[in-house]
Design a protein around this motif. Structure first.
Motif, PDB file in Angstrom:
ATOM      1  N   CYS A 153       0.926  -1.206  -0.122  1.00 17.29           N
ATOM      2  CA  CYS A 153      -0.001   0.181  -0.074  1.00 17.29           C
ATOM      3  C   CYS A 153       0.882   1.240  -0.120  1.00 17.29           C
ATOM      4  O   CYS A 153       0.294   2.419  -0.191  1.00 17.29           O
ATOM      5  N   GLY A 154       2.065   1.250   0.182  1.00 13.55           N
ATOM      6  CA  GLY A 154       2.968   2.490   0.278  1.00 13.55           C
ATOM      7  C   GLY A 154       3.306   3.240   1.510  1.00 13.55           C
ATOM      8  O   GLY A 154       3.550   4.130   1.716  1.00 13.55           O
ATOM      9  N   SER A 155       2.566   2.779   2.553  1.00 17.64           N
ATOM     10  CA  SER A 155       2.405   3.221   3.887  1.00 17.64           C
ATOM     11  C   SER A 155       4.136   3.345   4.226  1.00 17.64           C
ATOM     12  O   SER A 155       4.786   2.340   4.105  1.00 17.64           O
ATOM     13  N   LYS A 156       4.273   4.307   5.120  1.00 14.29           N
ATOM     14  CA  LYS A 156       5.836   4.609   5.355  1.00 14.29           C
ATOM     15  C   LYS A 156       5.601   4.011   7.019  1.00 14.29           C
ATOM     16  O   LYS A 156       6.653   4.207   7.731  1.00 14.29           O
ATOM     17  N   ARG A 157       4.514   3.410   7.429  1.00 14.60           N
ATOM     18  CA  ARG A 157       4.525   2.857   8.948  1.00 14.60           C
ATOM     19  C   ARG A 157       4.915   1.575   9.166  1.00 14.60           C
ATOM     20  O   ARG A 157       4.563   0.976   9.943  1.00 14.60           O
ATOM     21  N   VAL A 158       5.748   0.958   8.238  1.00 12.11           N
ATOM     22  CA  VAL A 158       6.269  -0.545   8.294  1.00 12.11           C
ATOM     23  C   VAL A 158       6.799  -0.615   9.581  1.00 12.11           C
ATOM     24  O   VAL A 158       7.869   0.259   9.865  1.00 12.11           O
ATOM     25  N   ARG A 159       6.561  -1.670  10.274  1.00 10.38           N
ATOM     26  CA  ARG A 159       7.299  -2.028  11.727  1.00 10.38           C
ATOM     27  C   ARG A 159       8.173  -3.286  11.498  1.00 10.38           C
ATOM     28  O   ARG A 159       7.653  -4.260  10.841  1.00 10.38           O
ATOM     29  N   LEU A 160       9.044  -3.420  12.391  1.00 11.18           N
ATOM     30  CA  LEU A 160       9.701  -4.721  12.241  1.00 11.18           C
ATOM     31  C   LEU A 160       8.904  -5.717  13.244  1.00 11.18           C
ATOM     32  O   LEU A 160       8.499  -5.440  14.194  1.00 11.18           O
ATOM     33  N   LEU A 161       8.624  -6.896  12.279  1.00 10.75           N
ATOM     34  CA  LEU A 161       7.820  -7.821  12.995  1.00 10.75           C
ATOM     35  C   LEU A 161       8.629  -8.641  13.755  1.00 10.75           C
ATOM     36  O   LEU A 161       8.458  -9.172  15.185  1.00 10.75           O
TER      37      LEU A 161
END
Length: 131
Positions: free
Chosen positions: A14-22
């Protein structure tokens, strides 16, 4: 609590910049990220593709397919759960199976009303799915 990434990453879906390390996979030596906006889970900075691993190319695909077919009840439950998570007005929601193997789950998803596709790295698995 989910860890923050050192550098902001854009979600591949989706292009969101809020990706987090899982999590970090010590076995495979890579990090897995998750987008809180679209829930996409993906490998962060995957290693370059170096051809098919021997354990994939040497797989006994007939035995693999036979073992999968015994799990149809579980896979149908997964499809029903996924169906419940999507817009009820969407007659044919999209599903993409990463690492689809011989395509059995994709075919089952199509039978259950999904617009389904998949990919795999094994040329033998892909040939088997095509056949």
């Amino acid at each position: 609590m989910t860890a923050q990434l050192a550098q902001p990453r854009a979600c591949e879906a989706c292009g969101s910049k809020r990706v987090r390390l899982l999590r970090h996979s010590t076995f495979w030596s890579f990090d897995v990220g998750r987008c809180p906006d679209c829930k996409m889970v993906f490998v962060l900075d995957p290693p370059p593709f170096q051809g098919e691993p021997e354990y994939v190319e040497g797989a006994d695909w007939e035995a693999y397919v036979d073992s999968l077919r015994g799990d149809d009840e579980l896979r149908v439950r997964v499809l029903r759960r996924l169906r419940g998570l999507v817009d009820r007005h969407d007659a044919s929601p999209r599903l993409f199976d990463v690492g689809a193997g011989v395509g059995d789950f994709v075919a089952l998803a199509q039978q259950h009303g999904f617009d389904a596709g998949g990919n795999d790295i094994s040329s033998r698995g892909i040939r088997h799915a095509y056949e």
